[in-house]
Design a protein around this motif. Structure first.
Motif, mmCIF file in Angstrom:
data_model
loop_
_atom_site.group_PDB
_atom_site.id
_atom_site.type_symbol
_atom_site.label_atom_id
_atom_site.label_comp_id
_atom_site.label_asym_id
_atom_site.label_seq_id
_atom_site.Cartn_x
_atom_site.Cartn_y
_atom_site.Cartn_z
ATOM 1 N N LYS A 27 0.975 -1.216 -0.096
ATOM 2 C CA LYS A 27 -0.035 -0.121 -0.125
ATOM 3 C C LYS A 27 0.926 1.237 -0.151
ATOM 4 C CE LYS A 27 -3.490 -2.468 2.646
ATOM 5 N NZ LYS A 27 -4.442 -2.327 3.893
ATOM 6 N N PRO A 28 0.514 2.275 -0.642
ATOM 7 C CA PRO A 28 1.231 3.380 -0.832
ATOM 8 C C PRO A 28 1.723 4.044 0.502
ATOM 9 C CG PRO A 28 -0.420 3.476 -2.285
ATOM 10 C CD PRO A 28 -0.671 2.387 -1.390
ATOM 11 N N GLY A 29 3.034 4.311 0.877
ATOM 12 C CA GLY A 29 3.483 4.785 2.061
ATOM 13 C C GLY A 29 3.880 3.619 3.244
ATOM 14 N N ARG A 30 3.223 2.511 3.038
ATOM 15 C CA ARG A 30 3.473 1.387 3.957
ATOM 16 C C ARG A 30 4.847 0.716 4.026
ATOM 17 N NH1 ARG A 30 -0.326 -3.928 4.125
ATOM 18 N NH2 ARG A 30 -0.577 -4.144 6.625
ATOM 19 N N LYS A 31 5.346 0.694 5.391
ATOM 20 C CA LYS A 31 6.650 -0.120 5.216
ATOM 21 C C LYS A 31 6.231 -1.606 4.918
ATOM 22 C CE LYS A 31 8.737 2.653 9.193
ATOM 23 N NZ LYS A 31 9.035 2.219 10.565
ATOM 24 N N VAL A 32 6.941 -2.134 3.902
ATOM 25 C CA VAL A 32 6.820 -3.388 3.687
ATOM 26 C C VAL A 32 8.166 -4.308 3.359
ATOM 27 C CG1 VAL A 32 4.557 -2.927 2.288
ATOM 28 C CG2 VAL A 32 6.844 -2.879 1.211
ATOM 29 N N GLY A 33 9.302 -3.615 3.780
ATOM 30 C CA GLY A 33 10.449 -4.244 3.967
ATOM 31 C C GLY A 33 11.653 -3.180 4.160
ATOM 32 N N HIS A 34 12.674 -3.836 4.029
ATOM 33 C CA HIS A 34 13.810 -3.071 4.388
ATOM 34 C C HIS A 34 15.026 -3.733 3.485
ATOM 35 C CE1 HIS A 34 14.632 -5.249 7.791
ATOM 36 N NE2 HIS A 34 15.857 -5.095 7.855
ATOM 37 N N VAL A 35 16.086 -2.894 3.191
ATOM 38 C CA VAL A 35 17.224 -3.450 2.762
ATOM 39 C C VAL A 35 18.510 -2.997 3.509
ATOM 40 C CG1 VAL A 35 16.258 -3.593 0.333
ATOM 41 C CG2 VAL A 35 17.625 -1.574 0.911
ATOM 42 N N ASN A 36 19.685 -3.828 3.583
ATOM 43 C CA ASN A 36 20.900 -3.620 4.203
ATOM 44 C C ASN A 36 21.984 -3.571 3.193
ATOM 45 O OD1 ASN A 36 19.693 -3.040 6.921
ATOM 46 N ND2 ASN A 36 19.810 -5.139 7.314
ATOM 47 N N THR A 37 22.853 -2.658 3.431
ATOM 48 C CA THR A 37 24.112 -2.558 2.457
ATOM 49 C C THR A 37 25.193 -2.426 3.381
ATOM 50 O OG1 THR A 37 23.910 -0.473 2.068
ATOM 51 C CG2 THR A 37 23.038 -2.083 0.334
ATOM 52 N N HIS A 38 26.379 -2.769 3.180
ATOM 53 C CA HIS A 38 27.419 -2.573 3.968
ATOM 54 C C HIS A 38 28.785 -2.518 3.208
ATOM 55 C CE1 HIS A 38 27.565 -7.166 3.754
ATOM 56 N NE2 HIS A 38 28.968 -6.752 3.670
ATOM 57 N N GLY A 39 29.941 -1.788 3.444
ATOM 58 C CA GLY A 39 31.185 -1.562 2.875
ATOM 59 C C GLY A 39 31.946 -0.639 3.707
ATOM 60 N N ASP A 40 33.049 -0.212 2.851
ATOM 61 C CA ASP A 40 34.266 0.557 3.506
ATOM 62 C C ASP A 40 33.736 1.877 2.941
ATOM 63 O OD1 ASP A 40 35.280 -1.301 4.851
ATOM 64 O OD2 ASP A 40 36.732 -1.855 3.034
ATOM 65 N N ASP A 41 33.007 2.302 1.696
ATOM 66 C CA ASP A 41 32.873 3.583 1.296
ATOM 67 C C ASP A 41 31.297 4.161 1.498
ATOM 68 O OD1 ASP A 41 31.954 5.575 -0.744
ATOM 69 O OD2 ASP A 41 33.866 5.520 -1.324
#
Length: 386
Positions: free
Chosen positions: A351-365
């Motif tokens: 649904k518009p604006g609803r939290k449906v997930g997340h993503v994680n990234t990592h690194g040195d920069d």
């Protein structure tokens, strides 16, 4: 061998991810959920559908559980006291949790223990709001003291129950909810921070690195761990403050302390959450022990895990619903573009604006890590198409 049963009240994504963290440990979960379609109800095998506001339902649910914990703070305080009187461990307990349930109680306690907060008080009506605003004016200053912030003391989250009040004409809506209203000064802050800590019943506690939390329209959009450019002394102050609050309030489990970093280099406490928190989602992939795993350990009084980060930088970006419901088809692009990307979806209808997930990234920069997280979140939402 008998493994304990953790009773989780609330079927949202926090319960879903806490359950996931308990699986490698063989911990059994029992869930009290509003509907079978709730995020956690889709993956937990032992689900009770019922109303957490009903004491008999809570008592029936608690039978067979070794401990009760939560993915939200909305269970009536008196019901939690009744469960404790029945001999059921409730973690965090009602004496602690009330400070996350009631903003007025929270502010009074934080004042009592000397925690820096925005100027505030409970207001009774629109005229009282005008008086509070005027009290913030420097001597001899012109104006009416607006803008200010008004909050209902109970029931608000993700910007709900919070009003940015620019004039006295804007001050009527908060009183329609029929609950006390807290007035706060509008803080001149440069950014929002969060200090996440976990505490066990016997007093062991760990602190995660202080993070920067970036909000869009009152909803968390991006979390950067650790907070870029934060002075070491200020980061240490924030961690020590969160640990002290957890101890003084008797918190068991995860505590998130949302903070303002002011233009003059101070920190002020904005909100408290006594459960896993959006500002700690980065720990799933970026910390040696996630907030969810440590919350499980804490409520069972197991030794807590190492909270240190695995990488120099980790970024969490929330995936919000848009006009593009078929997020799964976007996986091909996101995973091919960034093999290190971690996607966490909640099983919710888009649904518009609803939290449906997340993503994680990592690194040195940091610039690279930020770009990867925001691109993936945007592509999954459909706001980025290449």
């Amino acid at each position: 061998m008998t493994f304990p049963v953790v009773g989780m009240v609330g079927g949202g994504q926090l319960a879903r991810m806490t359950h996931e963290a308990g699986i490698p440990l063989g911990i059994k979960f029992k869930l009290l959920s509003d509907t079978p379609q709730d995020s956690a109800a889709q993956v937990v095998s032992d689900v009770v559908i019922g109303d957490y506001r009903d004491l008999d339902t809570l008592r029936d649910f608690a039978r067979g559980c070794d401990v009760i914990t939560f993915d939200h703070e909305h269970v009536p305080t008196e019901h939690l006291r009744a469960l404790e009187a029945d001999g059921i461990p409730v973690r965090p307990g009602p004496d602690a949790l009330v400070h996350a349930q009631d903003k007025g109680v929270m502010r009074a306690k934080l004042d009592e223990i000397g925690v820096p907060c925005p100027r505030h008080r409970i207001v009774s009506d629109v005229a009282d709001v005008a008086a509070f605003a005027a009290e913030g004016l420097a001597e001899g200053a012109e104006g009416d003291g607006f803008p200010i912030i008004l909050k209902t003391v109970r029931g608000g989250y993700d910007g709900k129950g919070v009003w940015f009040v620019r004039s006295i004409e804007d001050a009527t809506d908060p009183f329609r909810a029929g609950v006390p209203v807290l007035a706060e000064e509008k803080v001149d802050f440069v950014r929002e921070l969060a200090a996440n800590v976990v505490r066990s019943p016997h007093g062991q506690a760990v602190a995660y690195p202080v993070v920067e939390s970036q909000q869009v329209d009152g909803v968390c959009d991006t979390v950067i761990a650790p907070a870029p450019g934060i002075a070491e002394a200020l980061a240490l102050q924030a961690e020590e403050l969160a640990l002290r609050i957890a101890k003084e309030l008797g918190v068991v489990g995860h505590l998130a302390v949302e903070l303002f970093e002011t233009a003059d280099g101070r920190i002020l406490v904005n909100e408290l959450a006594m459960r896993p928190h959006n500002s700690g989602h980065w720990t799933q992939d970026g910390a040696i022990t996630s907030q969810f795993a440590n919350h499980v350990r804490a409520v069972l009084d197991l030794p807590l895990g190492d909270p240190r980060p695995r990488a120099k930088w980790t970024v969490m970006a929330n995936v919000l619903g848009g006009d593009y419901p078929d997020m799964y088809s976007a996986y091909l692009h996101c995973m091919a573009r960034d093999p290190q990307l971690k996607i966490h979806m909640y099983g919710k209808d888009v649904k518009p604006g609803r939290k449906v997930g997340h993503v994680n990234t990592h690194g040195d920069d940091l610039d690279d890590v930020l770009e990867r997280a925001r691109h993936a979140a945007g592509y999954l939402r459909g706001t980025i198409t290449e």
